[in-house]
Design an enzyme around this catalytic site. Structure first.
Site, PDB file in Angstrom:
ATOM      1  N   ASP A  45     -22.779  -5.224 -84.735  1.00 53.42           N
ATOM      2  CA  ASP A  45     -22.772  -4.118 -83.774  1.00 53.42           C
ATOM      3  C   ASP A  45     -23.972  -4.180 -82.821  1.00 53.42           C
ATOM      4  OD1 ASP A  45     -20.603  -3.359 -85.141  1.00 53.42           O
ATOM      5  OD2 ASP A  45     -21.407  -1.451 -85.898  1.00 53.42           O
ATOM      6  N   GLU A  73     -25.586  -6.680 -81.673  1.00 55.72           N
ATOM      7  CA  GLU A  73     -25.416  -7.697 -80.630  1.00 55.72           C
ATOM      8  C   GLU A  73     -24.455  -7.164 -79.553  1.00 55.72           C
ATOM      9  OE1 GLU A  73     -26.742 -10.238 -79.703  1.00 55.72           O
ATOM     10  OE2 GLU A  73     -25.333 -11.494 -78.602  1.00 55.72           O
ATOM     11  N   SER A  98      14.079   8.968 -74.722  1.00 56.81           N
ATOM     12  CA  SER A  98      13.821   9.369 -76.104  1.00 56.81           C
ATOM     13  C   SER A  98      14.782   8.590 -76.997  1.00 56.81           C
ATOM     14  CB  SER A  98      13.982  10.865 -76.276  1.00 56.81           C
ATOM     15  OG  SER A  98      15.210  11.281 -75.754  1.00 56.81           O
ATOM     16  N   LYS A 146       8.294   4.357 -86.863  1.00 62.84           N
ATOM     17  CA  LYS A 146       8.269   5.432 -85.879  1.00 62.84           C
ATOM     18  C   LYS A 146       6.947   6.165 -86.045  1.00 62.84           C
ATOM     19  CE  LYS A 146      10.980   8.873 -83.531  1.00 62.84           C
ATOM     20  NZ  LYS A 146       9.948   9.874 -83.309  1.00 62.84           N
ATOM     21  N   GLU A 156       2.438   4.066 -78.467  1.00 61.54           N
ATOM     22  CA  GLU A 156       2.083   5.340 -79.079  1.00 61.54           C
ATOM     23  C   GLU A 156       0.574   5.439 -79.260  1.00 61.54           C
ATOM     24  OE1 GLU A 156       4.831   7.080 -79.646  1.00 61.54           O
ATOM     25  OE2 GLU A 156       4.373   8.636 -81.124  1.00 61.54           O
ATOM     26  N   LYS A 200      16.177  -1.203 -83.394  1.00 63.48           N
ATOM     27  CA  LYS A 200      16.557  -1.515 -82.002  1.00 63.48           C
ATOM     28  C   LYS A 200      17.387  -2.793 -82.009  1.00 63.48           C
ATOM     29  CE  LYS A 200      12.178   0.394 -80.345  1.00 63.48           C
ATOM     30  NZ  LYS A 200      10.809   0.113 -79.872  1.00 63.48           N
ATOM     31  N   LYS A 252      14.848   8.870 -89.998  1.00 62.72           N
ATOM     32  CA  LYS A 252      13.665   9.621 -90.432  1.00 62.72           C
ATOM     33  C   LYS A 252      13.470   9.668 -91.939  1.00 62.72           C
ATOM     34  CE  LYS A 252      12.651  12.375 -86.513  1.00 62.72           C
ATOM     35  NZ  LYS A 252      11.787  13.483 -86.165  1.00 62.72           N
TER      36      LYS A 252
HETATM   37  S1  IVH Z   1      10.924   3.165 -78.422  1.00 60.59           S
HETATM   38  C1  IVH Z   1      14.255   3.845 -75.890  1.00 60.59           C
HETATM   39  N1  IVH Z   1       9.632   2.703 -80.621  1.00 60.59           N
HETATM   40  O1  IVH Z   1       9.503   8.272 -80.464  1.00 60.59           O
HETATM   41  C2  IVH Z   1      13.245   4.015 -76.896  1.00 60.59           C
HETATM   42  N2  IVH Z   1       9.549   4.898 -79.731  1.00 60.59           N
HETATM   43  O2  IVH Z   1      12.040   9.669 -79.009  1.00 60.59           O
HETATM   44  C3  IVH Z   1      11.967   4.396 -76.333  1.00 60.59           C
HETATM   45  N3  IVH Z   1       8.156   6.455 -81.026  1.00 60.59           N
HETATM   46  O3  IVH Z   1       7.927   9.996 -78.350  1.00 60.59           O
HETATM   47  C4  IVH Z   1      10.928   4.561 -77.366  1.00 60.59           C
HETATM   48  N4  IVH Z   1       7.556   5.024 -82.563  1.00 60.59           N
HETATM   49  O4  IVH Z   1       6.714   7.764 -78.520  1.00 60.59           O
HETATM   50  C5  IVH Z   1       9.962   3.624 -79.707  1.00 60.59           C
HETATM   51  N5  IVH Z   1       8.508   2.136 -82.566  1.00 60.59           N
HETATM   52  C6  IVH Z   1       8.833   3.043 -81.650  1.00 60.59           C
HETATM   53  C7  IVH Z   1       8.359   4.362 -81.711  1.00 60.59           C
HETATM   54  C8  IVH Z   1       8.746   5.273 -80.736  1.00 60.59           C
HETATM   55  C9  IVH Z   1       7.430   6.250 -82.142  1.00 60.59           C
HETATM   56  C10 IVH Z   1       8.256   7.746 -80.315  1.00 60.59           C
HETATM   57  C11 IVH Z   1       8.064   7.684 -78.846  1.00 60.59           C
HETATM   58  C12 IVH Z   1       8.764   8.901 -78.343  1.00 60.59           C
HETATM   59  C13 IVH Z   1       9.813   9.089 -79.362  1.00 60.59           C
HETATM   60  C14 IVH Z   1      11.134   8.671 -78.794  1.00 60.59           C
END
Ligand code: IVH
Length: 693
Positions: A34, A36, A83, A122, A179, A296, A320
């Site tokens: 730290d 340095e 979202s 998530k 995030e 995804k 979830k």
């Molecule tokens: S992708 C089309 N990946 O979830 C998708 N979102 O409803 C766009 N979030 O508030 C977001 N982890 O910030 C994606 N691995 C992740 C995520 C993520 C958390 C949050 C995001 C947003 C909400 C989406």
């Protein structure tokens, strides 16, 4: 230095600092100490101050935060921030339902083989869009309504995990989405600091992170420990994007972004289910909060083919886990007594399933916290349990408070200790209430015994943690006085204690009967009475009974005893239980030479304060201390204006420096011995060693 040289130096420093920051904050693998880093940082700051024209937005010095803003400016997202559809079915079916929808959307038949997904966490924080132009961070914006967010560049720059400049060959334009979150340990330490400062604690890591990012004053944001994970893209300009989402994440990692390692390419629904289960098992051990996992479709081409419904892509879903915050009823408040006598209020709750377990109680920390949160018995409260941390009450749901409930007052509800019945007190400036039954209270027994037997107290060698645990847990010893009733049989029966060690311990207990008043006072474990104060008290009062009877004024006559220490001593002896133990100890034969109080200490060092520093040529520190004390002097650990002499030996450091600054009298060992008039001893020793050679 010429301006050209300065520019070169600035560029080199920035590159080096950026490398170290990435190693430290993103890779968690520091490359330099730290100190340095600080040195390089300071060098850059000075150069930039001397050559303001060299200042740029991507300089590591820009992370400290500039002037507060009047308000946050609106930012339009060219590529909207979407979202994610949340799968309400928390079971395995949730993953299968998503896979079925995707297959249907793509027109796949049963024989078409599994779809490839990218599975990730998530994160429970706040979404951010980071815009880089020619590799430099130019803007950070919150999601807002997805179309328009707020400009929070000034705050996001303070987050060390967010690169100010991309590694490698950067595209002309790139928006990285991810995030911002706060780690649980960072959140806990932040809240501890808040509580210690008597300020309101934060509710949960997500709200704290969101609040920090939307701060108008970047200096405040800079003091909140925030972290970042990248998980996607916005505007990508003419960058040639890799064909799969998993490869996009790899590319972001190579640009210098933190990308969570808990991610995988999963083939078909069953692989998603396995990921969901694995992460659920890991959830408590993760250093940050997550509220689920995200699946995804991995191919970006297939993502385009699937498209959107309203604001949600068909190619992604959030699966979830059970919530980490729930609402339940506060049915009562109990207290727990800690090893130091601190009383902690504990909320009794109607059982509620939260964070994967059934919670029936939660800590309320102290009275101040109860007042600030305004939680009352009978309230509906939000309970939070995340990770392995103890469940906490976030606050009451005021809208659900049906009637005017009385406020809870710990001292009124618990005027005496629930464990031992001794009085409970709370110092004026103190957050916690304490039991005053130090020697007598079962909750404090182990601590009291260990302190009593300590080297600087009654010095009972062999009475350590393990033995004390067994003696107390087996109800063999309740107070220090019981130690003197122990027989060899009781001791030899303890685990890992043979006849030999039992006899040794007994001998040590026996020997401890003969002590000094100062050691005895120190051994009692009175709050705020350390070894030095104990010595001062012993010297001043001469006899224990005078100390027991002394009132506040009399106590404050003693050097260095102020109102706080005086009150602690009064409270200790005002508790009949404690006096009882003292009597038992005397009855057990613990004794010391008593004398009349010394109105004024005598001897060549009477009333003088001496500080010892460094290694003396012949005297050990304890020897020097004993000689000074025998001559009426007092040995202190720190140098101040009140210090009379500083005795310095070899390798004396900052204390000697400070003494020189203050112009104090500095002695070497010979000087000390001369003042003590024991030079003869030293000379004799030297002659002796001289003859040996
Ligand atoms: S992708 C089309 N990946 O979830 C998708 N979102 O409803 C766009 N979030 O508030 C977001 N982890 O910030 C994606 N691995 C992740 C995520 C993520 C958390 C949050 C995001 C947003 C909400 C989406």
């Amino acid at each position: 230095m010429s301006p050209a040289e300065a520019a070169e130096k600035v560029a080199a420093l920035r590159a080096e600092l950026t490398r170290h920051e990435h190693a430290y904050y993103v890779l968690d693998d520091p490359t330099v100490p730290d100190a340095e880093y600080d040195r390089l940082f300071e060098a850059l700051r000075r150069l930039e101050a001397a050559y303001p024209e060299l200042q740029t937005e991507d300089s590591p010095t820009q992370r400290v935060g500039g002037a507060p803003r009047p308000e946050l400016a609106a930012v339009r997202h060219e590529v909207p921030m979407l979202s994610i559809y949340t799968e309400t079915d928390k079971s395995e079916q949730g993953a299968r339902a998503f896979d079925n929808r995707v297959r249907k959307g793509l027109g796949l038949a049963a024989e078409d083989g599994p779809v490839e997904y990218a599975a990730e966490l998530k994160f429970d924080g706040l979404a951010i869009s980071l815009r880089y132009e020619k590799g430099v961070l130019v803007r950070a914006a919150t999601r807002g309504d997805g179309e328009t967010g707020e400009d929070v560049t000034h705050n996001v720059r303070t987050i060390r995990q967010v690169p100010l400049r991309l590694n490698g060959v950067a595209p002309a334009v790139l928006e990285v989405r991810g995030e911002i979150y706060m780690r649980r340990d960072d959140f806990e330490s932040l809240n501890l600091a808040q509580r210690e400062a008597g300020e309101k604690s934060f509710v949960n890591p997500r709200n704290t992170a969101a609040g920090a990012v939307r701060q108008l004053d970047p200096a405040i944001a800079a003091r909140r420990p925030l972290s970042f994970f990248a998980y996607g893209l916005g505007d990508r300009g003419d960058w040639i994007v890799p064909p799969r989402h998993s490869e996009v994440l790899d590319a972001l990692e190579a640009f210098g972004f933190p990308v969570c390692s808990h991610r995988r390419v999963a083939l078909g629904a069953e692989a998603l289910i396995a990921f969901h289960a694995e992460i659920e098992a890991l959830r408590d051990t993760l250093p940050y909060d997550i509220d689920g996992v995200v699946y995804k479709v991995n191919s970006l081409a297939l993502q385009d083919q699937l498209g959107f419904v309203s604001r949600e892509p068909r190619w992604a879903v959030a699966h979830k886990y059970p919530a980490q915050e729930e609402i339940t009823r506060l049915t009562g408040i109990d207290v727990q007594v800690g090893r130091t006598g601190a009383l902690t209020p504990v909320a009794r709750l109607e059982p509620v399933f939260v964070g994967g377990v059934t919670v029936t109680n939660a800590t309320l920390h102290n009275q101040g916290e109860i007042d600030r949160k305004d939680v009352r018995i009978g309230d509906w409260v939000i309970v939070r349990r995340a990770g392995d941390v103890i469940p906490e009450i976030v606050g009451p749901v005021l809208a659900r408070r049906e009637q005017d409930l009385p406020r809870f007052n710990l001292l009124e509800s618990y005027p005496t200790c629930p464990k031992c019945g001794s009085h409970v007190v709370r110092g004026e400036d103190e957050a916690v209430a304490r039991c005053t039954g130090g020697l007598f209270c079962p909750a404090q027994r182990k601590q009291a015994l260990l302190h009593f037997a300590g080297r600087r107290a009654l010095d009972i060698e062999g009475l350590g943690d393990k033995v004390v645990d067994q003696l107390v847990d087996g109800a063999i010893v309740k107070t220090p006085a019981d130690l003197y009733k122990l027989g060899v049989l009781a001791l030899a029966n303890l685990e890992r204690m043979g006849d030999k060690s039992a006899n040794k311990l007994l001998a040590a207990i026996e020997a401890s009967r003969e002590t000094t008043l100062a050691r005895f006072i120190y051994a009692l474990g009175i709050r705020n009475v350390g070894e030095t104060t104990a010595k001062d008290l012993a010297r001043h009062f001469g006899e224990l009974d005078r100390l027991i009877e002394a009132d506040r004024e009399a106590l404050m006559q003693v050097a260095d005893v102020g109102p706080v220490v005086a009150d602690c001593i009064r409270q200790f002896f005002a508790e009949p239980h404690n006096v009882e133990v003292v009597e038992q100890l005397r009855a057990a034969g613990v004794h010391w030479p008593e004398g009349p109080p010394l109105a004024l200490p005598s001897g060549p060092f009477a009333g003088r304060t001496v500080v010892l520093t460094g290694t003396l040529p012949s005297l050990a520190r304890e020897q020097a201390k004993a000689l000074i004390e025998a001559a009426g002097g007092k040995v202190s650990g720190s140098v101040s204006k009140k210090t009379d002499f500083v005795v310095a030996g070899a390798e004396a450091g900052s204390k000697l420096e400070k003494a020189q600054q203050l112009g104090l009298t500095i002695l070497d060992e010979a000087g000390l011995l001369a003042l003590l008039d024991v030079a003869a001893v030293s000379t004799a020793q030297q002659t002796q060693s001289g003859m040996d050679e």
